[in-house]
Design a protein around this motif. Structure first.
Motif, PDB file in Angstrom:
ATOM      1  N   LEU A 241       1.080  -1.090  -0.320  1.00 28.79           N
ATOM      2  CA  LEU A 241      -0.004  -0.339   0.059  1.00 28.79           C
ATOM      3  C   LEU A 241       0.924   1.435  -0.138  1.00 28.79           C
ATOM      4  O   LEU A 241       0.853   2.181  -0.493  1.00 28.79           O
ATOM      5  N   MET A 242       2.161   1.798   0.493  1.00 29.41           N
ATOM      6  CA  MET A 242       2.961   1.865   0.677  1.00 29.41           C
ATOM      7  C   MET A 242       3.797   2.080  -0.014  1.00 29.41           C
ATOM      8  O   MET A 242       3.981   3.356  -1.077  1.00 29.41           O
ATOM      9  N   GLU A 243       4.421   1.360  -1.285  1.00 28.43           N
ATOM     10  CA  GLU A 243       4.873   1.493  -2.396  1.00 28.43           C
ATOM     11  C   GLU A 243       3.277   2.265  -3.304  1.00 28.43           C
ATOM     12  O   GLU A 243       4.003   2.360  -4.694  1.00 28.43           O
ATOM     13  N   ALA A 244       2.285   1.669  -3.406  1.00 22.08           N
ATOM     14  CA  ALA A 244       1.602   2.206  -4.645  1.00 22.08           C
ATOM     15  C   ALA A 244       0.513   3.375  -4.116  1.00 22.08           C
ATOM     16  O   ALA A 244       0.302   4.123  -5.082  1.00 22.08           O
ATOM     17  N   GLY A 245       1.485   4.258  -3.508  1.00 26.65           N
ATOM     18  CA  GLY A 245       1.632   5.481  -2.680  1.00 26.65           C
ATOM     19  C   GLY A 245      -0.051   6.100  -2.031  1.00 26.65           C
ATOM     20  O   GLY A 245      -0.430   7.161  -1.988  1.00 26.65           O
ATOM     21  N   ILE A 246      -0.330   5.789  -1.421  1.00 20.71           N
ATOM     22  CA  ILE A 246      -1.756   5.274  -0.663  1.00 20.71           C
ATOM     23  C   ILE A 246      -1.179   6.575   0.943  1.00 20.71           C
ATOM     24  O   ILE A 246      -0.024   5.632   1.868  1.00 20.71           O
ATOM     25  N   CYS A 247      -1.345   7.979   0.538  1.00 17.34           N
ATOM     26  CA  CYS A 247      -0.595   8.167   1.894  1.00 17.34           C
ATOM     27  C   CYS A 247      -2.243   7.974   2.950  1.00 17.34           C
ATOM     28  O   CYS A 247      -1.997   8.339   4.534  1.00 17.34           O
ATOM     29  N   SER A 248      -3.353   7.687   3.063  1.00 14.91           N
ATOM     30  CA  SER A 248      -4.273   7.436   4.140  1.00 14.91           C
ATOM     31  C   SER A 248      -4.662   5.909   4.438  1.00 14.91           C
ATOM     32  O   SER A 248      -4.921   6.246   3.388  1.00 14.91           O
ATOM     33  N   PHE A 249      -4.322   5.784   5.111  1.00 17.16           N
ATOM     34  CA  PHE A 249      -5.131   4.442   5.189  1.00 17.16           C
ATOM     35  C   PHE A 249      -6.859   3.948   6.391  1.00 17.16           C
ATOM     36  O   PHE A 249      -6.108   4.632   7.321  1.00 17.16           O
ATOM     37  N   LYS A 250      -7.932   3.803   5.737  1.00 13.76           N
ATOM     38  CA  LYS A 250      -9.449   4.144   6.462  1.00 13.76           C
ATOM     39  C   LYS A 250      -9.344   2.526   6.563  1.00 13.76           C
ATOM     40  O   LYS A 250      -9.803   1.594   6.072  1.00 13.76           O
ATOM     41  N   ILE A 251      -9.661   2.913   8.153  1.00  9.64           N
ATOM     42  CA  ILE A 251     -10.311   1.904   8.833  1.00  9.64           C
ATOM     43  C   ILE A 251     -12.539   2.234   8.721  1.00  9.64           C
ATOM     44  O   ILE A 251     -12.246   3.369   8.572  1.00  9.64           O
ATOM     45  N   GLU A 252     -12.657   1.018   8.495  1.00 12.76           N
ATOM     46  CA  GLU A 252     -14.091   1.316   8.033  1.00 12.76           C
ATOM     47  C   GLU A 252     -15.293   0.907   9.884  1.00 12.76           C
ATOM     48  O   GLU A 252     -14.610   0.249   9.900  1.00 12.76           O
ATOM     49  N   GLY A 253     -16.239   1.520   9.950  1.00 11.25           N
ATOM     50  CA  GLY A 253     -16.607   0.859  11.489  1.00 11.25           C
ATOM     51  C   GLY A 253     -16.853   1.882  12.257  1.00 11.25           C
ATOM     52  O   GLY A 253     -17.122   2.243  13.220  1.00 11.25           O
ATOM     53  N   ARG A 254     -18.242   2.974  11.330  1.00 12.85           N
ATOM     54  CA  ARG A 254     -18.715   4.506  12.048  1.00 12.85           C
ATOM     55  C   ARG A 254     -19.475   3.119  13.158  1.00 12.85           C
ATOM     56  O   ARG A 254     -20.036   4.645  14.396  1.00 12.85           O
ATOM     57  N   MET A 255     -20.561   2.613  12.494  1.00 15.19           N
ATOM     58  CA  MET A 255     -21.366   1.856  13.621  1.00 15.19           C
ATOM     59  C   MET A 255     -21.096   0.411  14.857  1.00 15.19           C
ATOM     60  O   MET A 255     -21.189  -0.220  15.538  1.00 15.19           O
ATOM     61  N   LYS A 256     -19.252   0.880  14.808  1.00 15.16           N
ATOM     62  CA  LYS A 256     -18.909  -0.392  15.705  1.00 15.16           C
ATOM     63  C   LYS A 256     -18.766  -0.140  16.696  1.00 15.16           C
ATOM     64  O   LYS A 256     -18.982   0.706  16.704  1.00 15.16           O
ATOM     65  N   SER A 257     -18.761  -0.753  17.794  1.00 12.82           N
ATOM     66  CA  SER A 257     -17.766  -0.613  19.570  1.00 12.82           C
ATOM     67  C   SER A 257     -17.386   0.523  19.459  1.00 12.82           C
ATOM     68  O   SER A 257     -15.794   0.974  18.397  1.00 12.82           O
ATOM     69  N   ALA A 258     -17.056   1.027  20.499  1.00 12.05           N
ATOM     70  CA  ALA A 258     -15.461   1.722  20.658  1.00 12.05           C
ATOM     71  C   ALA A 258     -14.662   1.194  21.326  1.00 12.05           C
ATOM     72  O   ALA A 258     -13.353   0.989  20.601  1.00 12.05           O
ATOM     73  N   HIS A 259     -15.068  -0.284  21.635  1.00 11.71           N
ATOM     74  CA  HIS A 259     -13.797  -1.757  21.654  1.00 11.71           C
ATOM     75  C   HIS A 259     -12.989  -1.645  20.342  1.00 11.71           C
ATOM     76  O   HIS A 259     -11.847  -2.378  20.150  1.00 11.71           O
ATOM     77  N   TYR A 260     -14.047  -1.725  19.637  1.00 14.40           N
ATOM     78  CA  TYR A 260     -13.566  -1.651  17.983  1.00 14.40           C
ATOM     79  C   TYR A 260     -12.939  -1.207  17.511  1.00 14.40           C
ATOM     80  O   TYR A 260     -11.589  -1.366  16.845  1.00 14.40           O
ATOM     81  N   ALA A 261     -13.243   0.427  17.221  1.00 14.32           N
ATOM     82  CA  ALA A 261     -12.569   1.767  16.937  1.00 14.32           C
ATOM     83  C   ALA A 261     -10.917   1.543  17.704  1.00 14.32           C
ATOM     84  O   ALA A 261     -10.228   1.363  17.131  1.00 14.32           O
ATOM     85  N   ALA A 262     -11.072   1.431  18.975  1.00 17.09           N
ATOM     86  CA  ALA A 262      -9.947   1.048  19.696  1.00 17.09           C
ATOM     87  C   ALA A 262      -8.838   0.327  19.630  1.00 17.09           C
ATOM     88  O   ALA A 262      -7.517   0.140  19.453  1.00 17.09           O
TER      89      ALA A 262
END
Length: 407
Positions: A241-262
């Protein structure tokens, strides 16, 4: 020539607590939705006053907040949009995520200085489209999830705009989330934030002339979940991903729990740091993989990253989640040998719990000498979000998570 830079770790924030947890556990930025114009209408989301508080907290940590304005808008949406955009600018959000060209045009007119990110809902799958958005003034393009590393790298080589890509979380069965199943079957428009996740339902087959007869799609007495994708996990592929030039790695999950986020943020924080230090010798630690199994998830897949996914990318027998641990409490304070805890699940004296700290370290805690807020002895924390104290000889940081292994 695109310069490779250390990627931003971008985390979901469905409410204020999840925002705090994501940032405290290592995210560089969060994305969130307001009460209007976002594609997660059933997340708690943020009022403008809450958004103001969220931005102030993030900026105090020198981190960023991006706001989703990524619905496919109808006329009545456009009418209410200008005042909302002005409010977001006044609050000081760092960028907006937009997918609809009408919303983009209104934003460019009303708040011309605001950085705009092209949402994944715009299904940008080629370098020409990325360049077109770049020419329209996009600060960043979130690539469609239907791309391989090879395609990402080619896009990176032919464009200059920032590129963002999903690295972890639920996958939508429909092309970049453009789906009408929910609207058709339930009246809830997934393209305006109200998806009912019809793709996760169990389906059977009927024949028009035999309305009372139902057949399983596959030869299994439990039916089949024909559109139920596994969850994305690209943890082992951060160097690509870094080699491809991706500058932001995004995690999905606004509906997931605080435990999941952490938990997920903590893993990717440590992995990104390790990969950036030495990408040639980057290896995934077993403790990171173990951590990702502790939170609620479906089996993992690499999605389209290594090529078009085959049948193994789906789960055909159930839409249930997997997890090895459950979130039971959140540390609020430690003082003079006593820990203050906010309950999230039933706990009782004598239990030994795992403590997951914001720096990613693990400890154990034996629950003993439990007392309620009045200082009275108790044998269990049974009431939702009740606050109690217990003995803890060593200091435990605020916002540490208490959890137990599921039998």
């Amino acid at each position: 020539m695109r310069r490779i830079q250390k990627p931003e770790l971008l985390a979901p924030a469905g409410n204020m607590e999840k925002l705090h947890m994501a940032l405290l556990y290592g995210a560089d930025a969060v994305y969130l939705g307001g009460k209007m114009f976002g594609l997660r209408a059933f997340a708690s989301n943020f009022s403008l006053a809450e958004m103001d508080e969220a931005v102030a907290f993030a900026h105090s940590l020198h981190k960023k907040v991006y706001v989703t304005v990524n619905i496919f808008a109808h006329n009545e949406d456009i009418n209410a949009l200008p005042d909302y955009l002005r409010s977001l600018q006044a609050i000081g959000v760092d960028a907006l995520l937009v997918s609809d060209f009408g919303v983009w045009s209104v934003a460019r007119e009303i708040i011309p200085e605001m950085p705009l990110h092209v949402s994944t809902q715009a299904n940008t799958t080629n370098w020409a489209a990325v360049k077109a958005w770049e020419n329209l003034g996009a600060s960043r393009v979130v690539l469609a999830r239907e791309l391989s590393f090879r395609e990402m790298k080619e896009i990176g080589s032919k464009t200059e705009v920032e590129l963002e890509a999903f690295v972890h979380g639920a996958m939508c069965i429909s092309y970049s989330g453009r789906c009408w199943l929910s609207s058709y079957l339930t009246g809830r428009d997934g393209n305006r934030g109200a998806c009912a996740q019809v793709c996760r339902w169990e389906f059977s087959l009927t024949e028009k002339n035999r309305p009372g007869e139902v057949y399983d799609v596959a030869g299994d007495d439990q039916g089949t979940y024909i559109m139920n994708s596994k969850d994305l996990c690209l943890l082992p592929y951060l160097p690509q991903l870094m080699e491809a030039g991706i500058c932001s790695f995004k995690i999905e999950g606004r509906m997931k729990s605080a435990h999941y986020a952490a938990s997920v943020v903590s893993v990717y924080r440590r992995a990104i740091d390790a990969c950036w230090r030495d990408p040639q010798h980057f290896t995934v630690k077993q403790e990171w993989l173990d951590e990702l199994e502790k939170v609620s998830h479906r089996p993992y897949t690499t999605g389209f990253a290594l090529g078009k996914p085959d049948a193994a990318a789906q789960v055909y027998t159930t839409s249930s989640y997997l997890q090895t641990h459950e979130f039971v409490g959140l540390v609020r304070d430690w003082d003079n040998g006593r820990l203050t805890v906010e309950q999230r699940n039933h706990m009782k004296a004598g239990e030994t719990l795992e403590v997951f700290c914001p720096d990613g370290s693990l400890r154990t805690l034996l629950l003993k000498e439990m007392r309620n807020q009045e200082g009275e002895p108790i044998v269990a924390a049974q009431h939702p979000q009740m606050v109690f104290t217990c003995q803890a000889a060593e200091s435990i940081p605020e916002s540490a998570i208490l959890r137990r292994k599921i039998p």
